[in-house]
Design a protein around this motif. Structure first.
Motif, PDB file in Angstrom:
ATOM      1  N   SER A 231       0.557   1.532  -2.497  1.00  0.00           N
ATOM      2  CA  SER A 231      -0.839   1.270  -2.833  1.00  0.00           C
ATOM      3  C   SER A 231      -1.468   0.385  -1.771  1.00  0.00           C
ATOM      4  O   SER A 231      -0.815  -0.482  -1.198  1.00  0.00           O
ATOM      5  CB  SER A 231      -0.950   0.617  -4.215  1.00  0.00           C
ATOM      6  OG  SER A 231      -0.247  -0.608  -4.242  1.00  0.00           O
ATOM      7  N   ALA A 232      -2.738   0.656  -1.511  1.00  0.00           N
ATOM      8  CA  ALA A 232      -3.506  -0.144  -0.554  1.00  0.00           C
ATOM      9  C   ALA A 232      -4.952  -0.155  -1.024  1.00  0.00           C
ATOM     10  O   ALA A 232      -5.471   0.872  -1.463  1.00  0.00           O
ATOM     11  CB  ALA A 232      -3.402   0.439   0.847  1.00  0.00           C
ATOM     12  N   ASP A 233      -5.586  -1.306  -0.962  1.00  0.00           N
ATOM     13  CA  ASP A 233      -6.981  -1.419  -1.401  1.00  0.00           C
ATOM     14  C   ASP A 233      -7.943  -1.542  -0.217  1.00  0.00           C
ATOM     15  O   ASP A 233      -9.120  -1.836  -0.395  1.00  0.00           O
ATOM     16  CB  ASP A 233      -7.151  -2.591  -2.356  1.00  0.00           C
ATOM     17  CG  ASP A 233      -6.805  -3.936  -1.726  1.00  0.00           C
ATOM     18  OD1 ASP A 233      -6.549  -3.985  -0.503  1.00  0.00           O
ATOM     19  OD2 ASP A 233      -6.793  -4.935  -2.465  1.00  0.00           O
ATOM     20  N   GLY A 234      -7.439  -1.319   0.986  1.00  0.00           N
ATOM     21  CA  GLY A 234      -8.278  -1.405   2.175  1.00  0.00           C
ATOM     22  C   GLY A 234      -8.233  -2.760   2.861  1.00  0.00           C
ATOM     23  O   GLY A 234      -8.745  -2.914   3.959  1.00  0.00           O
TER      24      GLY A 234
ATOM     25  N   CYS B 281       4.582  -1.694  -2.114  1.00  0.00           N
ATOM     26  CA  CYS B 281       5.544  -0.655  -2.478  1.00  0.00           C
ATOM     27  C   CYS B 281       6.149  -0.982  -3.836  1.00  0.00           C
ATOM     28  O   CYS B 281       6.455  -2.136  -4.124  1.00  0.00           O
ATOM     29  CB  CYS B 281       6.669  -0.586  -1.451  1.00  0.00           C
ATOM     30  SG  CYS B 281       6.075  -0.294   0.208  1.00  0.00           S
ATOM     31  N   ASN B 282       6.349   0.070  -4.616  1.00  0.00           N
ATOM     32  CA  ASN B 282       6.837  -0.089  -5.967  1.00  0.00           C
ATOM     33  C   ASN B 282       7.846   1.020  -6.269  1.00  0.00           C
ATOM     34  O   ASN B 282       7.479   2.194  -6.264  1.00  0.00           O
ATOM     35  CB  ASN B 282       5.632   0.012  -6.901  1.00  0.00           C
ATOM     36  CG  ASN B 282       5.867  -0.596  -8.227  1.00  0.00           C
ATOM     37  OD1 ASN B 282       6.385   0.072  -9.094  1.00  0.00           O
ATOM     38  ND2 ASN B 282       5.484  -1.840  -8.388  1.00  0.00           N
TER      39      ASN B 282
ATOM     40  N   PHE C 269       6.777  -5.087  -3.517  1.00  0.00           N
ATOM     41  CA  PHE C 269       6.849  -5.869  -2.284  1.00  0.00           C
ATOM     42  C   PHE C 269       5.872  -5.320  -1.259  1.00  0.00           C
ATOM     43  O   PHE C 269       5.408  -4.191  -1.361  1.00  0.00           O
ATOM     44  CB  PHE C 269       8.274  -5.896  -1.714  1.00  0.00           C
ATOM     45  CG  PHE C 269       8.797  -4.540  -1.305  1.00  0.00           C
ATOM     46  CD1 PHE C 269       8.693  -4.110   0.005  1.00  0.00           C
ATOM     47  CD2 PHE C 269       9.408  -3.711  -2.233  1.00  0.00           C
ATOM     48  CE1 PHE C 269       9.179  -2.872   0.391  1.00  0.00           C
ATOM     49  CE2 PHE C 269       9.894  -2.473  -1.863  1.00  0.00           C
ATOM     50  CZ  PHE C 269       9.771  -2.045  -0.554  1.00  0.00           C
ATOM     51  N   GLN C 270       5.556  -6.143  -0.273  1.00  0.00           N
ATOM     52  CA  GLN C 270       4.651  -5.755   0.803  1.00  0.00           C
ATOM     53  C   GLN C 270       5.436  -5.110   1.929  1.00  0.00           C
ATOM     54  O   GLN C 270       6.419  -5.674   2.413  1.00  0.00           O
ATOM     55  CB  GLN C 270       3.918  -6.989   1.341  1.00  0.00           C
ATOM     56  CG  GLN C 270       3.002  -6.678   2.503  1.00  0.00           C
ATOM     57  CD  GLN C 270       2.378  -7.926   3.089  1.00  0.00           C
ATOM     58  OE1 GLN C 270       2.237  -8.930   2.415  1.00  0.00           O
ATOM     59  NE2 GLN C 270       2.012  -7.854   4.355  1.00  0.00           N
ATOM     60  N   ALA C 271       5.013  -3.918   2.323  1.00  0.00           N
ATOM     61  CA  ALA C 271       5.612  -3.262   3.486  1.00  0.00           C
ATOM     62  C   ALA C 271       5.036  -3.910   4.732  1.00  0.00           C
ATOM     63  O   ALA C 271       3.829  -4.049   4.863  1.00  0.00           O
ATOM     64  CB  ALA C 271       5.280  -1.769   3.478  1.00  0.00           C
TER      65      ALA C 271
END
Length: 75
Positions: free
Chosen positions: A11-14, A27-28, A45-47
């Motif tokens: 997921s990314a919100d920009g 990432c999930n 966690f953050q990629a």
């Protein structure tokens, strides 16, 4: 049925990683025994470069000595 389903969602919100032009991506991982109801597998966690270039998931199983032996395939 002894099928185990694994899923990863990104997921990314920009928003960008601070001080860069890189997207902030979360990432999930999750798993399911029926392919419908997925349960979380670890923490979100953050990629980020240098910390996360790919993903590996390992499974470990135990069984009584008297149980028949089976061999798992590679994912």
């Amino acid at each position: 049925d002894s099928t185990l389903y694994l899923r990863v969602k990104f997921s990314a919100d920009g928003s960008k990683v601070k001080g860069t032009d890189d997207l902030l991506v979360r990432c999930n991982f999750s798993y399911s025994l029926d392919g419908k109801e997925f349960r979380p597998l670890g923490e979100t966690f953050q990629a980020r470069e240098g910390k996360w270039i790919g993903a590996k998931v390992g499974t470990f199983c135990t069984r009584p000595l008297s149980a028949p032996t089976t061999v798992a395939g590679r994912m």
